[in-house]
Write a protein that holds these residues in place. Structure first.
Motif, PDB file in Angstrom:
ATOM      1  N   ARG A 251       0.814  -1.216   0.000  1.00 23.58           N
ATOM      2  CA  ARG A 251       0.000   0.000   0.000  1.00 23.58           C
ATOM      3  C   ARG A 251       0.850   1.269   0.000  1.00 23.58           C
ATOM      4  O   ARG A 251       1.769   1.427   0.809  1.00 23.58           O
ATOM      5  CB  ARG A 251      -0.938   0.011   1.207  1.00 23.58           C
ATOM      6  N   GLY A 252       0.533   2.181  -0.922  1.00 22.81           N
ATOM      7  CA  GLY A 252       1.149   3.500  -0.955  1.00 22.81           C
ATOM      8  C   GLY A 252       2.492   3.568  -1.648  1.00 22.81           C
ATOM      9  O   GLY A 252       3.087   4.645  -1.722  1.00 22.81           O
ATOM     10  N   GLU A 253       2.984   2.443  -2.180  1.00 22.96           N
ATOM     11  CA  GLU A 253       4.299   2.462  -2.817  1.00 22.96           C
ATOM     12  C   GLU A 253       4.234   3.053  -4.226  1.00 22.96           C
ATOM     13  O   GLU A 253       3.188   3.060  -4.874  1.00 22.96           O
ATOM     14  CB  GLU A 253       4.879   1.049  -2.879  1.00 22.96           C
ATOM     15  N   CYS A 254       5.391   3.523  -4.688  1.00 22.52           N
ATOM     16  CA  CYS A 254       5.523   4.114  -6.019  1.00 22.52           C
ATOM     17  C   CYS A 254       6.344   3.185  -6.914  1.00 22.52           C
ATOM     18  O   CYS A 254       7.432   2.749  -6.535  1.00 22.52           O
ATOM     19  CB  CYS A 254       6.200   5.481  -5.932  1.00 22.52           C
ATOM     20  N   LEU A 255       5.818   2.904  -8.100  1.00 15.91           N
ATOM     21  CA  LEU A 255       6.491   2.041  -9.078  1.00 15.91           C
ATOM     22  C   LEU A 255       6.945   2.842 -10.287  1.00 15.91           C
ATOM     23  O   LEU A 255       6.211   3.694 -10.787  1.00 15.91           O
ATOM     24  CB  LEU A 255       5.516   0.950  -9.549  1.00 15.91           C
ATOM     25  N   TRP A 256       8.155   2.562 -10.756  1.00 19.43           N
ATOM     26  CA  TRP A 256       8.579   2.999 -12.084  1.00 19.43           C
ATOM     27  C   TRP A 256       8.393   1.818 -13.028  1.00 19.43           C
ATOM     28  O   TRP A 256       8.938   0.731 -12.793  1.00 19.43           O
ATOM     29  CB  TRP A 256      10.051   3.389 -12.105  1.00 19.43           C
ATOM     30  N   ASP A 257       7.632   2.012 -14.102  1.00 21.79           N
ATOM     31  CA  ASP A 257       7.475   1.004 -15.148  1.00 21.79           C
ATOM     32  C   ASP A 257       8.222   1.517 -16.372  1.00 21.79           C
ATOM     33  O   ASP A 257       7.724   2.355 -17.122  1.00 21.79           O
ATOM     34  CB  ASP A 257       5.982   0.798 -15.445  1.00 21.79           C
ATOM     35  N   ILE A 258       9.454   1.040 -16.546  1.00 22.05           N
ATOM     36  CA  ILE A 258      10.339   1.558 -17.592  1.00 22.05           C
ATOM     37  C   ILE A 258      10.147   0.750 -18.875  1.00 22.05           C
ATOM     38  O   ILE A 258      10.307  -0.469 -18.890  1.00 22.05           O
ATOM     39  CB  ILE A 258      11.812   1.500 -17.144  1.00 22.05           C
ATOM     40  N   GLY A 259       9.828   1.457 -19.974  1.00 21.11           N
ATOM     41  CA  GLY A 259       9.486   0.782 -21.220  1.00 21.11           C
ATOM     42  C   GLY A 259       8.104   0.189 -21.099  1.00 21.11           C
ATOM     43  O   GLY A 259       7.889  -1.010 -21.298  1.00 21.11           O
ATOM     44  N   ILE A 267      -0.583  -0.322 -14.559  1.00 18.56           N
ATOM     45  CA  ILE A 267      -2.025  -0.278 -14.300  1.00 18.56           C
ATOM     46  C   ILE A 267      -2.405  -1.316 -13.250  1.00 18.56           C
ATOM     47  O   ILE A 267      -3.132  -1.023 -12.293  1.00 18.56           O
ATOM     48  CB  ILE A 267      -2.803  -0.487 -15.609  1.00 18.56           C
ATOM     49  N   GLU A 268      -1.908  -2.530 -13.402  1.00 14.76           N
ATOM     50  CA  GLU A 268      -2.247  -3.560 -12.413  1.00 14.76           C
ATOM     51  C   GLU A 268      -1.609  -3.262 -11.055  1.00 14.76           C
ATOM     52  O   GLU A 268      -2.163  -3.619 -10.010  1.00 14.76           O
ATOM     53  CB  GLU A 268      -1.838  -4.940 -12.924  1.00 14.76           C
ATOM     54  N   TRP A 269      -0.460  -2.624 -11.060  1.00 11.95           N
ATOM     55  CA  TRP A 269       0.150  -2.190  -9.797  1.00 11.95           C
ATOM     56  C   TRP A 269      -0.794  -1.243  -9.060  1.00 11.95           C
ATOM     57  O   TRP A 269      -1.032  -1.376  -7.864  1.00 11.95           O
ATOM     58  CB  TRP A 269       1.476  -1.489 -10.084  1.00 11.95           C
ATOM     59  N   MET A 270      -1.367  -0.278  -9.785  1.00 10.28           N
ATOM     60  CA  MET A 270      -2.265   0.685  -9.155  1.00 10.28           C
ATOM     61  C   MET A 270      -3.596   0.049  -8.759  1.00 10.28           C
ATOM     62  O   MET A 270      -4.212   0.444  -7.768  1.00 10.28           O
ATOM     63  CB  MET A 270      -2.491   1.874 -10.085  1.00 10.28           C
ATOM     64  N   LEU A 271      -4.044  -0.937  -9.501  1.00  6.78           N
ATOM     65  CA  LEU A 271      -5.276  -1.631  -9.145  1.00  6.78           C
ATOM     66  C   LEU A 271      -5.131  -2.439  -7.860  1.00  6.78           C
ATOM     67  O   LEU A 271      -6.131  -2.746  -7.200  1.00  6.78           O
ATOM     68  CB  LEU A 271      -5.714  -2.563 -10.283  1.00  6.78           C
ATOM     69  N   PRO A 274      -5.822   1.380  -3.923  1.00 10.11           N
ATOM     70  CA  PRO A 274      -6.094   2.754  -4.372  1.00 10.11           C
ATOM     71  C   PRO A 274      -5.007   3.749  -3.999  1.00 10.11           C
ATOM     72  O   PRO A 274      -4.900   4.811  -4.634  1.00 10.11           O
ATOM     73  CB  PRO A 274      -7.408   3.101  -3.649  1.00 10.11           C
ATOM     74  N   ALA A 275      -4.196   3.451  -2.984  1.00  7.60           N
ATOM     75  CA  ALA A 275      -3.144   4.380  -2.570  1.00  7.60           C
ATOM     76  C   ALA A 275      -1.859   4.220  -3.369  1.00  7.60           C
ATOM     77  O   ALA A 275      -0.934   5.031  -3.235  1.00  7.60           O
ATOM     78  CB  ALA A 275      -2.838   4.200  -1.077  1.00  7.60           C
ATOM     79  N   ASN A 276      -1.768   3.185  -4.195  1.00 12.53           N
ATOM     80  CA  ASN A 276      -0.536   2.943  -4.946  1.00 12.53           C
ATOM     81  C   ASN A 276      -0.368   3.949  -6.083  1.00 12.53           C
ATOM     82  O   ASN A 276      -1.339   4.384  -6.698  1.00 12.53           O
ATOM     83  CB  ASN A 276      -0.518   1.525  -5.515  1.00 12.53           C
ATOM     84  N   ARG A 277       0.886   4.299  -6.323  1.00 10.11           N
ATOM     85  CA  ARG A 277       1.226   5.238  -7.391  1.00 10.11           C
ATOM     86  C   ARG A 277       2.166   4.563  -8.388  1.00 10.11           C
ATOM     87  O   ARG A 277       2.903   3.652  -8.034  1.00 10.11           O
ATOM     88  CB  ARG A 277       1.907   6.476  -6.814  1.00 10.11           C
ATOM     89  N   ALA A 278       2.119   5.021  -9.628  1.00  7.45           N
ATOM     90  CA  ALA A 278       3.010   4.460 -10.644  1.00  7.45           C
ATOM     91  C   ALA A 278       3.341   5.527 -11.672  1.00  7.45           C
ATOM     92  O   ALA A 278       2.534   6.423 -11.945  1.00  7.45           O
ATOM     93  CB  ALA A 278       2.371   3.254 -11.325  1.00  7.45           C
ATOM     94  N   SER A 297      -9.628   3.583 -19.025  1.00  5.86           N
ATOM     95  CA  SER A 297     -10.560   2.485 -19.239  1.00  5.86           C
ATOM     96  C   SER A 297     -10.593   1.515 -18.068  1.00  5.86           C
ATOM     97  O   SER A 297     -11.650   0.974 -17.730  1.00  5.86           O
ATOM     98  CB  SER A 297     -10.179   1.739 -20.525  1.00  5.86           C
ATOM     99  N   LEU A 298      -9.444   1.306 -17.424  1.00  8.09           N
ATOM    100  CA  LEU A 298      -9.345   0.304 -16.370  1.00  8.09           C
ATOM    101  C   LEU A 298      -9.399   0.900 -14.967  1.00  8.09           C
ATOM    102  O   LEU A 298      -9.127   0.213 -13.989  1.00  8.09           O
ATOM    103  CB  LEU A 298      -8.073  -0.520 -16.569  1.00  8.09           C
ATOM    104  N   GLY A 299      -9.730   2.183 -14.869  1.00  5.76           N
ATOM    105  CA  GLY A 299     -10.048   2.751 -13.570  1.00  5.76           C
ATOM    106  C   GLY A 299      -8.893   3.302 -12.763  1.00  5.76           C
ATOM    107  O   GLY A 299      -9.042   3.512 -11.561  1.00  5.76           O
ATOM    108  N   VAL A 300      -7.755   3.582 -13.417  1.00  5.52           N
ATOM    109  CA  VAL A 300      -6.637   4.212 -12.694  1.00  5.52           C
ATOM    110  C   VAL A 300      -6.171   5.450 -13.464  1.00  5.52           C
ATOM    111  O   VAL A 300      -5.021   5.540 -13.914  1.00  5.52           O
ATOM    112  CB  VAL A 300      -5.466   3.221 -12.463  1.00  5.52           C
ATOM    113  N   PRO A 301      -7.053   6.448 -13.616  1.00  2.84           N
ATOM    114  CA  PRO A 301      -6.729   7.625 -14.428  1.00  2.84           C
ATOM    115  C   PRO A 301      -5.598   8.477 -13.864  1.00  2.84           C
ATOM    116  O   PRO A 301      -5.095   9.363 -14.560  1.00  2.84           O
ATOM    117  CB  PRO A 301      -8.046   8.409 -14.440  1.00  2.84           C
ATOM    118  N   ASP A 302      -5.196   8.224 -12.605  1.00  2.00           N
ATOM    119  CA  ASP A 302      -4.118   9.010 -12.003  1.00  2.00           C
ATOM    120  C   ASP A 302      -2.731   8.468 -12.336  1.00  2.00           C
ATOM    121  O   ASP A 302      -1.724   8.992 -11.831  1.00  2.00           O
ATOM    122  CB  ASP A 302      -4.298   9.054 -10.480  1.00  2.00           C
ATOM    123  N   LEU A 303      -2.642   7.444 -13.166  1.00  2.00           N
ATOM    124  CA  LEU A 303      -1.338   6.936 -13.592  1.00  2.00           C
ATOM    125  C   LEU A 303      -0.540   8.064 -14.252  1.00  2.00           C
ATOM    126  O   LEU A 303      -1.035   8.724 -15.170  1.00  2.00           O
ATOM    127  CB  LEU A 303      -1.518   5.782 -14.572  1.00  2.00           C
TER     128      LEU A 303
END
Length: 402
Positions: A251-259, A267-271, A274-278, A297-303
């Motif tokens: 919960r609440g962690e930030c992910l870098w998805d490189i490439g 997207i699945e990380w944020m799903l 709700p507190a997860n960031r990417a 479309s998949l409900g994580v518009p804050d990506l």
């Protein structure tokens, strides 16, 4: 009120001052400054203290509020100030020992009471000041939702959204002016929704009914590939499920998805919570735009999406807790990602080609962790029979920075 508690947070409902406790009325009567929305200030009528209507953004009022430190000050809020209200913003600027909060029943509590729903069994959401699409992951079969509207257009928009997802049989309850003389509750199925004269102040309750072809987001990692718009640059479902397990979202962690490709991992990380960031980093402009559409479309518009080439594009990004590198990347990308991670930060990288697998083997030799080979085979027809056809195996490097 103790001298230290100069700031009062007062929850107020549609009945205004008449429904307030004697203590709350006394706090208002003695306040030298009263802050609230135009509707709140109208509910309390004339007071001897100075009044301040919330500006936009709300945070612009904090300088004035804090400047009154020590003088009796009252802030009016709808219902419970610490339930999707202004309480959180206030508490970030004023110490808890200086605040006295007198909440009123929240809109959620009132809606649950009117419908005889157990709050603990409902998803409680706010679409007020938040992206509408965040409701999508919560639309699960037989789920009950209580939702704070943005305005009078939200119920109709939600009905249309449910129809689009194949959930037109879902029942929508619109609750307006709860707790006041103008209180009204109306109900309709999403497919029959036609209310037009909805009050801006409303709460929505939804009983989700999923049709046979409803588009429902699974609750486990590894969403079907066809839920994503992609051009082939996607971490496929089976590999993605293993990868998400290795990334181990917390919960609440930030992910870098490189490439990021299609953005499926971010997207699945944020799903996952709700507190997860990417942050999705993608060099191709067409793919970056596609990631944005997938996120909505998949409900994580804050990506967050960064269009650029790593490692240069990684500069000045928020520090990651976890990094994922799809396809193995390049040596300089692996080095930059490793350097950006804090101690105990995690990294996962996948590689299919011999060249990128060699990079991961080298990283494993220098930085430790685990090397895992992931081989997936799927049945395909051979005449009247079937055989298992193997996909290209992926090598996965997982490590924790020590």
């Amino acid at each position: 009120m103790s001298a230290a508690r100069w700031l009062s947070l007062i929850g107020i409902g549609e009945d205004g001052v008449d429904a307030l406790s004697p203590a709350a009325r006394a706090l208002l009567a003695n306040a030298s400054l009263i802050v609230g929305g135009a509707r709140h200030l109208a509910l309390i009528g004339p007071q001897k203290g100075e009044t301040l209507c919330w500006p936009s953004p709300l945070s612009a009022a904090m300088e004035t509020i804090v400047s009154h430190r020590g003088a009796p000050t009252a802030i009016l809020a709808s219902g419970d100030p610490f339930f999707f209200g202004v309480g959180d913003m206030i508490a970030r600027n004023v110490a808890a020992e200086e605040i006295l909060c007198l909440p009123a029943p929240s809109a959620f509590a009132l809606a649950a009471a009117r419908l005889c729903w157990s709050q603990q069994d409902c998803a409680l959401l706010s679409l007020h000041g938040r992206a509408f699409e965040r409701v999508t992951p919560h639309l699960q079969p037989s789920r009950k939702l209580l939702i704070l509207s943005w305005d009078e257009t939200t119920p109709a928009r939600l009905a249309a959204h449910l129809m689009t997802l194949g959930m037109g049989e879902s029942r929508i309850h619109v609750l307006e002016h709860m707790g006041g003389a103008k209180e009204r509750i109306r109900s309709a199925r999403a497919q029959d929704f036609s209310f037009r004269d909805i009050a801006p102040l409303n709460t929505i309750a939804v009983e989700v009914v999923a049709g046979p072809n409803a588009r429902i987001l699974p609750l486990t990692p590894g969403l079907p590939d066809d839920l994503f718009e992609h051009d082939g640059q996607i971490t496929k479902r089976d590999i993605r499920a293993v990868t998400l397990a290795a990334l181990a979202p917390r919960r609440g962690e930030c992910l870098w998805d490189i490439g990021a490709g299609s953005g499926s991992i971010a997207i699945e990380w944020m799903l996952a919570d709700p507190a997860n960031r990417a942050i999705a980093i993608e060099r191709n402009a067409t793919r970056a735009a596609r990631i944005a559409r997938n996120a909505v479309s998949l409900g994580v518009p804050d990506l967050a999406i960064v269009e650029g080439v790593a490692p240069g594009a990684l500069a000045r990004l928020a520090t990651p807790d976890v990094v994922f590198i799809g396809g193995g990347g390049e040596a300089k990308i692996i080095e930059a990602a490793w350097s950006a991670l804090p101690m105990r930060g995690r990294i996962v990288a996948n590689a299919v080609t011999i060249e990128t697998q060699t990079l991961l083997i080298d990283a494993f030799g220098r930085m430790g962790g685990e090397l895992v080979s992931i081989a997936i085979s799927k049945a395909r027809p051979i005449g009247s029979y079937h055989a298992l056809e193997p996909a290209l195996p992926a090598l996965q490097w997982r490590a924790v920075k020590a």
